[in-house]
Design a protein around this motif. Structure first.
Motif, PDB file in Angstrom:
ATOM      1  N   VAL A  44      -1.408   0.121  -0.031  1.00  0.00           N
ATOM      2  CA  VAL A  44      -2.318   1.255   0.437  1.00  0.00           C
ATOM      3  C   VAL A  44      -3.075  -0.407   1.319  1.00  0.00           C
ATOM      4  N   GLU A  45      -3.820   0.718   2.819  1.00  0.00           N
ATOM      5  CA  GLU A  45      -4.536  -0.475   3.160  1.00  0.00           C
ATOM      6  C   GLU A  45      -5.895   0.438   4.495  1.00  0.00           C
ATOM      7  N   ARG A  64      -7.433   4.453  -6.077  1.00  0.00           N
ATOM      8  CA  ARG A  64      -7.461   3.661  -7.318  1.00  0.00           C
ATOM      9  C   ARG A  64      -7.499   4.569  -9.018  1.00  0.00           C
ATOM     10  N   LYS A  65      -8.570   5.470  -8.610  1.00  0.00           N
ATOM     11  CA  LYS A  65      -8.465   5.838  -9.404  1.00  0.00           C
ATOM     12  C   LYS A  65      -6.937   6.997  -9.463  1.00  0.00           C
ATOM     13  N   MET A  66      -6.511   7.484  -8.627  1.00  0.00           N
ATOM     14  CA  MET A  66      -5.318   8.156  -8.382  1.00  0.00           C
ATOM     15  C   MET A  66      -3.869   7.424  -7.918  1.00  0.00           C
ATOM     16  N   GLY A  67      -4.503   5.773  -8.581  1.00  0.00           N
ATOM     17  CA  GLY A  67      -3.063   5.585  -9.101  1.00  0.00           C
ATOM     18  C   GLY A  67      -2.982   4.686  -7.700  1.00  0.00           C
ATOM     19  N   PHE A  68      -3.161   4.549  -6.914  1.00  0.00           N
ATOM     20  CA  PHE A  68      -2.939   3.783  -5.868  1.00  0.00           C
ATOM     21  C   PHE A  68      -2.907   2.521  -5.552  1.00  0.00           C
ATOM     22  N   ASN A  69      -2.128   1.903  -4.810  1.00  0.00           N
ATOM     23  CA  ASN A  69      -2.245   0.156  -5.132  1.00  0.00           C
ATOM     24  C   ASN A  69      -2.982  -0.260  -4.099  1.00  0.00           C
ATOM     25  N   VAL A  70      -4.712  -0.161  -4.051  1.00  0.00           N
ATOM     26  CA  VAL A  70      -5.446  -0.399  -2.341  1.00  0.00           C
ATOM     27  C   VAL A  70      -5.027  -2.041  -2.195  1.00  0.00           C
ATOM     28  N   ILE A  71      -4.368  -2.875  -1.956  1.00  0.00           N
ATOM     29  CA  ILE A  71      -5.035  -3.994  -1.446  1.00  0.00           C
ATOM     30  C   ILE A  71      -5.715  -4.055   0.088  1.00  0.00           C
ATOM     31  N   LYS A  72      -5.567  -3.724   0.746  1.00  0.00           N
ATOM     32  CA  LYS A  72      -6.297  -4.363   1.629  1.00  0.00           C
ATOM     33  C   LYS A  72      -7.748  -3.080   2.678  1.00  0.00           C
ATOM     34  N   ILE A  73      -8.424  -3.370   2.109  1.00  0.00           N
ATOM     35  CA  ILE A  73     -10.267  -2.804   2.745  1.00  0.00           C
ATOM     36  C   ILE A  73     -10.571  -3.338   3.875  1.00  0.00           C
ATOM     37  N   GLY A  74     -10.856  -2.471   5.140  1.00  0.00           N
ATOM     38  CA  GLY A  74     -11.567  -3.329   6.280  1.00  0.00           C
ATOM     39  C   GLY A  74     -12.229  -2.356   6.733  1.00  0.00           C
ATOM     40  N   ASN A  75     -12.558  -2.658   8.686  1.00  0.00           N
ATOM     41  CA  ASN A  75     -13.086  -1.325   9.430  1.00  0.00           C
ATOM     42  C   ASN A  75     -11.625  -1.582  10.672  1.00  0.00           C
ATOM     43  N   THR A  84      -9.135  11.311  10.166  1.00  0.00           N
ATOM     44  CA  THR A  84      -8.751  10.628   9.608  1.00  0.00           C
ATOM     45  C   THR A  84      -7.168  10.489   9.757  1.00  0.00           C
ATOM     46  N   VAL A  85      -6.373   9.948  10.061  1.00  0.00           N
ATOM     47  CA  VAL A  85      -4.792   9.688   9.965  1.00  0.00           C
ATOM     48  C   VAL A  85      -4.674   8.571   9.096  1.00  0.00           C
ATOM     49  N   VAL A  86      -3.564   9.236   8.837  1.00  0.00           N
ATOM     50  CA  VAL A  86      -1.950   8.227   7.932  1.00  0.00           C
ATOM     51  C   VAL A  86      -1.264   7.826   8.478  1.00  0.00           C
ATOM     52  N   VAL A  87      -1.592   6.788   8.355  1.00  0.00           N
ATOM     53  CA  VAL A  87      -0.466   5.494   9.494  1.00  0.00           C
ATOM     54  C   VAL A  87       0.755   4.943   8.540  1.00  0.00           C
ATOM     55  N   GLU A  88       1.736   5.797   8.695  1.00  0.00           N
ATOM     56  CA  GLU A  88       3.292   4.688   8.407  1.00  0.00           C
ATOM     57  C   GLU A  88       3.397   3.626   8.591  1.00  0.00           C
ATOM     58  N   ARG A  89       3.359   2.381   8.132  1.00  0.00           N
ATOM     59  CA  ARG A  89       3.884   1.150   8.065  1.00  0.00           C
ATOM     60  C   ARG A  89       5.126   0.267   7.624  1.00  0.00           C
ATOM     61  N   SER A  90       5.464   1.595   6.961  1.00  0.00           N
ATOM     62  CA  SER A  90       7.457   0.497   6.310  1.00  0.00           C
ATOM     63  C   SER A  90       8.401   1.336   6.817  1.00  0.00           C
ATOM     64  N   SER A  91       8.491   2.466   6.793  1.00  0.00           N
ATOM     65  CA  SER A  91       9.338   3.805   6.733  1.00  0.00           C
ATOM     66  C   SER A  91       9.691   4.491   7.997  1.00  0.00           C
ATOM     67  N   GLU A  92      10.707   4.637   9.163  1.00  0.00           N
ATOM     68  CA  GLU A  92      10.856   5.215  10.209  1.00  0.00           C
ATOM     69  C   GLU A  92      11.087   6.545   9.932  1.00  0.00           C
ATOM     70  N   ASP A  93      11.418   7.246   8.599  1.00  0.00           N
ATOM     71  CA  ASP A  93      11.318   8.432   8.696  1.00  0.00           C
ATOM     72  C   ASP A  93       9.984   8.972   8.185  1.00  0.00           C
ATOM     73  N   LEU A  94       8.572   7.701   7.925  1.00  0.00           N
ATOM     74  CA  LEU A  94       7.588   9.142   7.290  1.00  0.00           C
ATOM     75  C   LEU A  94       7.049   9.186   5.931  1.00  0.00           C
ATOM     76  N   HIS A 118       3.159  -5.679   4.709  1.00  0.00           N
ATOM     77  CA  HIS A 118       3.799  -5.781   3.532  1.00  0.00           C
ATOM     78  C   HIS A 118       2.730  -4.405   2.482  1.00  0.00           C
ATOM     79  N   LEU A 119       2.836  -3.949   3.781  1.00  0.00           N
ATOM     80  CA  LEU A 119       1.855  -2.167   3.097  1.00  0.00           C
ATOM     81  C   LEU A 119       3.064  -0.628   2.862  1.00  0.00           C
ATOM     82  N   GLU A 120       2.436  -0.046   3.265  1.00  0.00           N
ATOM     83  CA  GLU A 120       3.547   0.918   3.012  1.00  0.00           C
ATOM     84  C   GLU A 120       2.515   2.083   4.473  1.00  0.00           C
ATOM     85  N   VAL A 121       1.554   2.304   3.837  1.00  0.00           N
ATOM     86  CA  VAL A 121       0.253   3.464   4.737  1.00  0.00           C
ATOM     87  C   VAL A 121      -0.904   2.176   4.773  1.00  0.00           C
ATOM     88  N   THR A 122      -1.749   2.789   6.251  1.00  0.00           N
ATOM     89  CA  THR A 122      -3.158   2.829   6.149  1.00  0.00           C
ATOM     90  C   THR A 122      -3.174   3.784   6.743  1.00  0.00           C
TER      91      THR A 122
END
Length: 140
Positions: A44-45, A64-75, A84-94, A118-122
């Motif tokens: 997750v980004e 992270r407390k929920m168990g997600f692998n947060v690998i990038k943080i920024g603005n 707020t929006v969740v953006v799919e980064r790796s799968s065409e089927d969302l 190399h992300l699943e979601v932003t």
């Protein structure tokens, strides 16, 4: 039918209903171990899109407390996101964005697939972030 027969019939109906409800619950509830495993493999980004100081870091702690692998943080590129929006980064089927959005109860899903990230979601945090992370102010 006498009154004791009616009572017995009502008891049997209640027991049958309870049994059916327990079976339905058993087959519809999510397995906590499967959720933990899926969360831990999701990269997750987090982007702060509303300008709130240290928001991405605070939300990263919650995820992270929920168990997600947060690998990038920024603005985000701008800080004027209202929602707020969740953006799919790796799968065409969302599938990843739908799963993640369900976990935080977010309805806004977008798609910008880019395998090079190399992300699943932003998640881009908008002004409505407290709707999804009501305890965010408790984070350091």
């Amino acid at each position: 039918m006498n009154s004791s027969g009616k009572v017995l019939l009502y008891i049997l109906i209640v027991l049958l209903a309870a049994f059916l409800i327990s079976i339905i619950f058993m087959y519809t509830r999510e397995d906590p171990e499967a959720i933990r495993k899926r969360n831990s493999t999701m990269r997750v980004e987090i982007l702060n899109g509303c300008g709130e100081s240290r928001l991405a870091i605070k939300v990263a702690n919650i995820l992270r407390k929920m168990g997600f692998n947060v690998i990038k943080i920024g603005n985000a590129t701008t800080d004027d996101f209202n929602e707020t929006v969740v953006v799919e980064r790796s799968s065409e089927d969302l599938s990843n964005a739908k799963y993640f959005a369900k976990r935080i109860n977010c309805k806004n899903i977008g798609k910008d697939v880019d395998p090079a990230l190399h992300l699943e979601v932003t998640i881009i945090l908008g002004q409505d972030y407290k709707e999804y992370f009501p305890d965010v102010e408790k984070e350091l």
